[in-house]
Enzyme design. Structure first.
Site, PDB file in Angstrom:
ATOM      1  N   LYS A 141       0.860  -1.178   0.000  1.00 11.90           N
ATOM      2  CA  LYS A 141       0.000   0.000   0.000  1.00 11.90           C
ATOM      3  C   LYS A 141       0.890   1.219   0.000  1.00 11.90           C
ATOM      4  O   LYS A 141       2.041   1.151   0.432  1.00 11.90           O
ATOM      5  CB  LYS A 141      -0.868   0.015   1.259  1.00 11.90           C
ATOM      6  CG  LYS A 141      -2.115   0.844   1.131  1.00 11.90           C
ATOM      7  CD  LYS A 141      -3.143   0.089   0.309  1.00 11.90           C
ATOM      8  CE  LYS A 141      -4.517   0.631   0.430  1.00 11.90           C
ATOM      9  NZ  LYS A 141      -5.476  -0.442   0.132  1.00 11.90           N
TER      10      LYS A 141
HETATM   11  N1  GLU Z   1      -7.355  -0.093  -2.950  1.00 10.42           N
HETATM   12  C1  GLU Z   1      -8.114  -1.280  -3.169  1.00 10.42           C
HETATM   13  C2  GLU Z   1      -8.120  -2.146  -1.926  1.00 10.42           C
HETATM   14  O1  GLU Z   1      -7.897  -1.685  -0.841  1.00 10.42           O
HETATM   15  C3  GLU Z   1      -7.702  -2.027  -4.429  1.00 10.42           C
HETATM   16  C4  GLU Z   1      -6.316  -2.543  -4.444  1.00 10.42           C
HETATM   17  C5  GLU Z   1      -5.874  -3.074  -5.802  1.00 10.42           C
HETATM   18  O2  GLU Z   1      -6.686  -3.174  -6.712  1.00 10.42           O
HETATM   19  O3  GLU Z   1      -4.697  -3.359  -5.932  1.00 10.42           O
HETATM   20  O4  GLU Z   1      -8.445  -3.305  -1.992  1.00 10.42           O
END
Ligand code: GLU
Length: 426
Positions: free
Chosen positions: A111
């Protein structure tokens, strides 16, 4: 009326550790593997200068935390928000590892984000901030190594800028092979049909399954939603096709209610004209946060930030089901209260995994130069998320535990097997 304290900035990384320890103790996770999964692999902090429209330079701080990649490349969104900090990004990265393992997609967890409030900047400034951040990350990300995606306050447009910047840093021959360095791109720039709505679609698929299993008639049901960004608005608009009625909504601008029902498409059209915010919507009444949380409804869909359902707010909820569209909306104390009160929770790492799942489909399409129809994307998403749903449900039943702990155990068991097979280098 007692005022609810503003969202407590509790350390959510502690929440992750509590959830992780509860699950690893119950399943008796190998102590050495526990040490590995308890730690993030890489943590990158970058400070970078960007020229503002007024010609002044501003320094920004961005992060990318890579939690684990034993199942595949690091995967996870980028968040633009004033509250972004290293512990929050660590927590969100850890949840991505768990999420991808439950969904059975070949990705690890990561993240990232930038600590700033994007609504205070012009579109041109946002573009320069995004491009400079991408440049600062350099080869920290890559199509087979670490693949960002949208998260809070980031959009397909931002993904397109990241892709374009990343490609500029590659030798010409490599460029065509980089389309999958980010997912959640605009469809015309290599995105997948169905990716924009995917998290909301996944939330709705899990709610439908829960309703079917519990012989609960969604057509006669009501729900309330917190947050009206990508996840909150899509979930609400898709709930319409189930016949469920939205009776209250809340976002940073305030809360609104209409017991006769709010049309999510109409609310969305209104918010589009108001910077994405819902306050002042003429076909509903303004209420305060506490009244919102006390609204009697069948389902509560938190789709905003973390730590919303806590020891202070969990006692107020008047619902049967919490379907977690957000990441980490419920803290461990909140969880305990919901359990005592008999309110079922479909945990975030399962409930909101639709975005990550369709990101995987986008990544595959890019790698294979394919373009899938929407029906294909939706039906594959449904299959994956429902399979995950039953894995979690059955594990909870087998171990007589809550679904969040069961979800962790499903994921940790998978990771444990891979570590045992591969061993630890050297
Ligand atoms: N931000 C989204 C999540 O928390 C998607 C993450 C992604 O598609 O890599 O799941």
């Amino acid at each position: 009326m007692k005022k609810i304290p503003p969202q407590k900035r509790k350390n959510i990384y502690e929440n992750v550790n509590k959830q992780f320890n509860k699950a690893s103790d119950l399943m008796k996770l190998d102590a050495n593997i526990k040490k590995i999964l308890n730690t993030t692999l890489n943590e990158i902090t970058v400070h970078f200068p960007v020229r503002m429209d007024n010609d002044q330079i501003e320094i920004f701080t961005g992060y990318r935390v890579q939690h684990n990649n034993v199942l595949g490349p690091f995967k996870g969104g980028l968040r633009y928000h004033q509250s972004v900090n290293i512990d929050e990004v660590r927590a969100l990265a850890s949840w991505m590892t768990i999420k991808c393992a439950i969904a059975d997609i070949p990705f690890g967890g990561a993240k990232g984000g930038i600590k700033f409030n994007p609504s205070k900047y012009s579109k041109n400034e946002l573009e320069r901030v995004t491009r400079r951040f991408t440049f600062a990350l350099g080869s920290t990300i890559g199509p087979e190594y670490d693949i960002p995606a949208p998260d809070v306050n980031t959009s397909p447009q931002i993904m397109a800028w990241i892709l374009d910047t990343y490609i500029q840093m590659m030798p010409p021959l490599e460029r065509k092979r980089c389309l999958h360095v980010v997912t959640g791109k605009p469809v015309e720039a290599g995105g997948s049909l169905g990716r924009n709505k995917a998290t909301g679609q996944g939330v709705v698929f899990t709610i439908e399954e829960w309703a079917k299993e519990n012989k609960f008639d969604l057509k006669k049901s009501t729900y309330i939603v917190q947050g009206f960004g990508n996840v909150g608005s899509w979930t609400s608009r898709l709930m319409k096709s189930c016949g469920s009625k939205l009776t209250a909504a809340e976002d940073v601008s305030g809360a609104i209610t209409n017991p006769k029902g709010i049309d999510p498409d109409d609310l969305f059209a209104y918010a589009q004209k108001k910077n994405g915010l819902i306050a002042g919507y003429p076909k509903a009444d303004a209420i305060d946060k506490e009244v919102f949380l006390r609204t009697k409804a069948d389902i509560f869909i938190p789709a905003a930030l973390e730590n919303q359902i806590t020891s202070e707010t969990a006692p107020l909820l008047n619902v049967k089901l919490v379907a977690e569209g957000a990441n980490g909306p419920t803290d461990p104390e909140g969880d305990m209260i919901l359990k005592k009160r008999g309110i079922h929770v479909i945990p975030d790492v399962l409930c909101n995994s639709g975005g990550a799942i369709v990101s995987y489909f986008e990544w595959l399409q890019n790698k294979r130069s394919e373009f899938w129809e929407l029906e294909e994307v939706d039906s594959k998403l449904r299959k994956k998320i429902i399979t995950a749903y039953y894995k979690v449900k059955n594990k909870a039943k087998e171990l007589k535990t809550d679904w969040r702990t069961a979800a962790y155990i499903v994921a940790l068991s998978r990771l444990e097997i891979v570590y045992k097979d591969r061993g630890i280098f050297p």
